[in-house]
Design an enzyme around this catalytic site. Structure first.
Site, PDB file in Angstrom:
ATOM      1  N   ARG A   9     -28.798 -17.173   0.823  1.00  0.00           N
ATOM      2  CA  ARG A   9     -27.619 -16.947  -0.004  1.00  0.00           C
ATOM      3  C   ARG A   9     -26.595 -16.040   0.666  1.00  0.00           C
ATOM      4  O   ARG A   9     -25.375 -16.290   0.596  1.00  0.00           O
ATOM      5  CB  ARG A   9     -28.036 -16.375  -1.371  1.00  0.00           C
ATOM      6  CG  ARG A   9     -26.893 -16.084  -2.339  1.00  0.00           C
ATOM      7  CD  ARG A   9     -25.821 -17.156  -2.376  1.00  0.00           C
ATOM      8  NE  ARG A   9     -26.342 -18.501  -2.542  1.00  0.00           N
ATOM      9  CZ  ARG A   9     -25.668 -19.595  -2.237  1.00  0.00           C
ATOM     10  NH1 ARG A   9     -24.462 -19.511  -1.707  1.00  0.00           N
ATOM     11  NH2 ARG A   9     -26.204 -20.779  -2.421  1.00  0.00           N
ATOM     12  N   LYS A  32      -3.324  -8.589   1.506  1.00  0.00           N
ATOM     13  CA  LYS A  32      -3.931  -8.962   0.220  1.00  0.00           C
ATOM     14  C   LYS A  32      -5.289  -9.601   0.490  1.00  0.00           C
ATOM     15  O   LYS A  32      -5.478 -10.809   0.418  1.00  0.00           O
ATOM     16  CB  LYS A  32      -3.011  -9.905  -0.542  1.00  0.00           C
ATOM     17  CG  LYS A  32      -1.708  -9.234  -0.958  1.00  0.00           C
ATOM     18  CD  LYS A  32      -0.781 -10.193  -1.681  1.00  0.00           C
ATOM     19  CE  LYS A  32       0.526  -9.505  -2.062  1.00  0.00           C
ATOM     20  NZ  LYS A  32       1.464 -10.429  -2.741  1.00  0.00           N
ATOM     21  N   LYS A  73       9.307  -1.527   2.971  1.00  0.00           N
ATOM     22  CA  LYS A  73       9.490  -2.405   1.819  1.00  0.00           C
ATOM     23  C   LYS A  73      10.499  -1.793   0.844  1.00  0.00           C
ATOM     24  O   LYS A  73      11.036  -0.705   1.089  1.00  0.00           O
ATOM     25  CB  LYS A  73       8.135  -2.671   1.163  1.00  0.00           C
ATOM     26  CG  LYS A  73       7.155  -3.380   2.102  1.00  0.00           C
ATOM     27  CD  LYS A  73       5.818  -3.597   1.442  1.00  0.00           C
ATOM     28  CE  LYS A  73       5.884  -4.704   0.413  1.00  0.00           C
ATOM     29  NZ  LYS A  73       5.745  -6.048   1.011  1.00  0.00           N
ATOM     30  N   GLU A  84      11.831  -5.139   5.016  1.00  0.00           N
ATOM     31  CA  GLU A  84      11.962  -6.172   3.996  1.00  0.00           C
ATOM     32  C   GLU A  84      13.346  -6.090   3.367  1.00  0.00           C
ATOM     33  O   GLU A  84      13.806  -5.000   2.997  1.00  0.00           O
ATOM     34  CB  GLU A  84      10.887  -5.977   2.930  1.00  0.00           C
ATOM     35  CG  GLU A  84      10.999  -6.928   1.742  1.00  0.00           C
ATOM     36  CD  GLU A  84      10.006  -6.569   0.652  1.00  0.00           C
ATOM     37  OE1 GLU A  84       8.833  -6.928   0.792  1.00  0.00           O
ATOM     38  OE2 GLU A  84      10.419  -5.910  -0.328  1.00  0.00           O
ATOM     39  N   ASP A 127      12.581 -11.733   1.799  1.00  0.00           N
ATOM     40  CA  ASP A 127      11.732 -11.826   0.619  1.00  0.00           C
ATOM     41  C   ASP A 127      12.323 -12.731  -0.457  1.00  0.00           C
ATOM     42  O   ASP A 127      13.464 -12.539  -0.895  1.00  0.00           O
ATOM     43  CB  ASP A 127      11.496 -10.425   0.042  1.00  0.00           C
ATOM     44  CG  ASP A 127      10.410 -10.408  -1.015  1.00  0.00           C
ATOM     45  OD1 ASP A 127       9.394 -11.103  -0.834  1.00  0.00           O
ATOM     46  OD2 ASP A 127      10.580  -9.699  -2.022  1.00  0.00           O
TER      47      ASP A 127
END
Length: 286
Positions: free
Chosen positions: A105, A140, A172, A202, A223
């Site tokens: 597994r 992410k 960002k 960004e 973006d």
């Protein structure tokens, strides 16, 4: 197969697999196999792909088997990065039956998860193959699995974005708001980092992009811009920086975005939402 296969250090794999085995075995090991299978029983098994996809993570299967029992033999029948068809054999495994089942597994969990990411990445790469755009991942990722998931992206023909907060500057919207402006944020970043560290910024609008270009970033992240706006943005950049499109990109939209002329397309979907590829272990008594 890919022309140059990516690699992962064996030590990284072994540490992760050991923790997963200990989690699965608990305090007493596989009590089902202990209760039902005589200790002398040998087993032979094959790992089979149930669906079409791209392979990634075979080293985790080998590590799970080896760390469970050195008597288990694993024969790889495919390479990471290789295209899979339904029914294709990926590996042969032979050894003590209890040990084979105890390792199954954990090995398949890693293999299915990473192959799913490689498969999703390959689908994106195929959609943009006629353009200059490269598919890249993001941060992410599943906590603790980032290096492995980014490896799987490479197995699928994609490329890696930064691995963490320490290997590249990505300014960002929140950084811009707190710094007081796009150009000021870029200038501060340039003054802070060394010459080997790339600076990316960004932008949400074409006006922000024009301001950013005056400060000479290495990469501009465009973006949530549609194809027409992206084409205008590419004209503004005019080869002075790499262009990266991001935001809500999926298999339905990625082709049009690539055809706008961007250099990079980043998507978090390939790591955080890619479905597991169905690979199974079929076993028989020797």
């Amino acid at each position: 197969m890919t022309a140059t296969l990516p690699e992962l250090p064996r030590l990284m794999i072994d540490d992760a697999v050991k923790a997963a085995l200990l989690e699965d075995w608990g305090r007493a090991g596989d009590i089902t196999s202990q209760a039902t299978i005589p200790v002398e029983t040998k087993a032979r098994a094959v790992i089979v792909s149930r669906k079409k996809g791209r392979l990634s993570g075979l080293g985790f299967v080998e590590s799970a088997c080896r760390q469970t029992d050195a008597a288990i033999k694993v024969e790889a029948l495919a390479d990471d990065g290789e295209a899979l068809e339904p029914g294709m054999l990926v590996a042969r495994i032979e050894g003590p039956a209890r040990s084979v089942l105890a390792s199954e597994r954990v090995g398949l969990n890693y293999l299915g998860h990473l192959s799913g990411i490689a498969t999703a990445t390959a689908q994106f790469v195929e959609r943009v193959a006629h353009t200059r755009a490269s598919i890249v991942c993001t941060r992410k990722t599943t906590p603790g699995l980032r290096a492995f998931e980014k490896y799987a992206v490479r197995c699928g023909g994609g490329s890696n974005h930064r691995f963490g907060l320490d290997d590249a500057v990505l300014i960002k919207d929140n950084h811009i708001a707190l710094a007081g402006g796009v150009a000021l944020a870029i200038e501060r970043a340039r003054a802070h980092v060394g010459h080997l560290v790339k600076v990316e910024v960004e932008v949400d609008t074409l006006d922000q992009l024009r301001e950013a270009m005056d400060a000479r970033p290495d990469v501009v992240l465009l973006d949530n811009m549609g194809p027409e706006t992206l084409q205008t943005a590419i004209d503004i950049i005019d080869g002075r920086a790499l262009s990266e499109a991001s935001g809500g990109i999926n298999l339905e939209t990625v082709q049009a975005i690539a055809e706008a002329g961007v250099d990079l397309i980043s998507t978090g979907w390939i790591t955080h939402s890619a479905p597991t590829l169905d690979l199974g272990l079929d076993i028989e008594i020797v």
